[in-house]
Design a protein around this motif. Structure first.
Motif, PDB file in Angstrom:
ATOM      1  N   THR A  20       0.840  -1.209   0.000  1.00  0.00           N
ATOM      2  CA  THR A  20       0.000   0.000   0.000  1.00  0.00           C
ATOM      3  C   THR A  20       0.869   1.251   0.000  1.00  0.00           C
ATOM      4  O   THR A  20       0.594   2.217  -0.728  1.00  0.00           O
ATOM      5  N   GLU A  23       2.405   1.821  -3.353  1.00  0.00           N
ATOM      6  CA  GLU A  23       1.424   2.406  -4.270  1.00  0.00           C
ATOM      7  C   GLU A  23       1.240   3.900  -3.974  1.00  0.00           C
ATOM      8  O   GLU A  23       1.084   4.710  -4.898  1.00  0.00           O
ATOM      9  N   PHE A  43      -7.674   3.666  -3.033  1.00  0.00           N
ATOM     10  CA  PHE A  43      -7.531   2.490  -2.180  1.00  0.00           C
ATOM     11  C   PHE A  43      -8.880   2.026  -1.648  1.00  0.00           C
ATOM     12  O   PHE A  43      -9.807   2.812  -1.505  1.00  0.00           O
ATOM     13  N   VAL A  50      -5.470   5.308   5.259  1.00  0.00           N
ATOM     14  CA  VAL A  50      -4.530   5.910   4.313  1.00  0.00           C
ATOM     15  C   VAL A  50      -3.633   6.911   5.026  1.00  0.00           C
ATOM     16  O   VAL A  50      -2.427   6.982   4.792  1.00  0.00           O
TER      17      VAL A  50
END
Length: 246
Positions: A20, A23, A43, A50
């Protein structure tokens, strides 16, 4: 390197270990600066989750943040990634040199194997790979050895000596492409060749193991039965391997 530098390096490696967060870095790399509400839709998680990932990247100095009114905007700071790049480049050069070494050896041997054999086993790729790289298993179908699956490792196969042969084969691991192929030199009785094992999963739930051995001298090739003798030896060993895998 001071302690703070070591801790920062550790933070960087930890930070990019999560997919994550990788990304997030990719998204920020494609934009000059983004607020949280524009990042979150990328996401399948909420703003809070996040935000936590961004906080970890910020602690590793991979992301900078600044307040613009009531929102926080995030920007990529790629400088700490240079250490990762240097680390990856080192191993890239390492592998390139290893494959170049193999390429040079094969070119010297005219790229055409002197011995090529295909064996088929009703097993898995993982089990065949283990049979090629586990020293204890190798001893069951080839000979006793001190093999390690490490490029550059020098090892020996040791067979029962005879009046015409000391039973020792000196080897060096050239390449490893787990679980697809492995190659090493094979030096014995004044002859040095290259052995390449290649594993292929077949469509009928079987595994094909290919052996290519190259580099026999012209004198050896001229001796009647020398190459056929090598083929016979490998075939006998493969029969033992088949029993082990079964």
């Amino acid at each position: 390197m001071v302690v703070n530098d070591i801790n920062q390096s550790k933070d960087v490696y930890n930070a990019i270990a999560d997919p994550t967060r990788r990304e997030l870095l990719r998204i920020l790399a494609n934009s000059k600066e983004l607020p949280l509400y524009e990042i979150t839709p990328h996401f399948k998680m909420g703003r809070t989750a996040v935000s936590k990932h961004l906080a970890i990247l910020k602690e590793a100095n991979l992301v900078t943040a600044r307040k613009v009114g009531r929102e926080t905007r995030y920007r990529l700071n790629a400088a700490p990634l240079q250490e990762i790049q240097d680390w990856v480049s080192f191993y890239e050069n390492f592998w390139n040199e290893s494959f170049l070494k193999l390429k040079q050896i094969l070119e010297e041997q005219d790229m055409k194997p002197d011995v090529s054999l295909d064996f088929t086993f009703a097993t898995t790729v993982e089990k065949v790979w283990n049979a090629l790289t586990d020293s204890n298993v190798l001893a069951q179908w080839i000979w006793s050895n001190d093999f390690k699956a490490e490029v550059g490792h020098k090892f020996q196969f040791r067979a029962e000596p005879s009046e015409w042969w000391d039973g020792i084969v000196d080897c060096e691991v050239l390449t490893i492409d787990e679980p697809n192929s492995i190659s090493y030199t094979w030096a014995s009785a004044g002859e040095t060749t290259t052995v390449v094992w290649t594993i292929t999963k077949e469509a009928n739930n079987t595994v094909r193991l290919r052996l290519d051995q190259s580099g026999f001298s012209e004198a050896t090739k001229a001796r009647e039965g020398a190459i056929e003798g090598a083929k016979y030896g490998w075939t006998s060993m493969a029969d033992k391997l088949k029993t082990i895998l079964a």
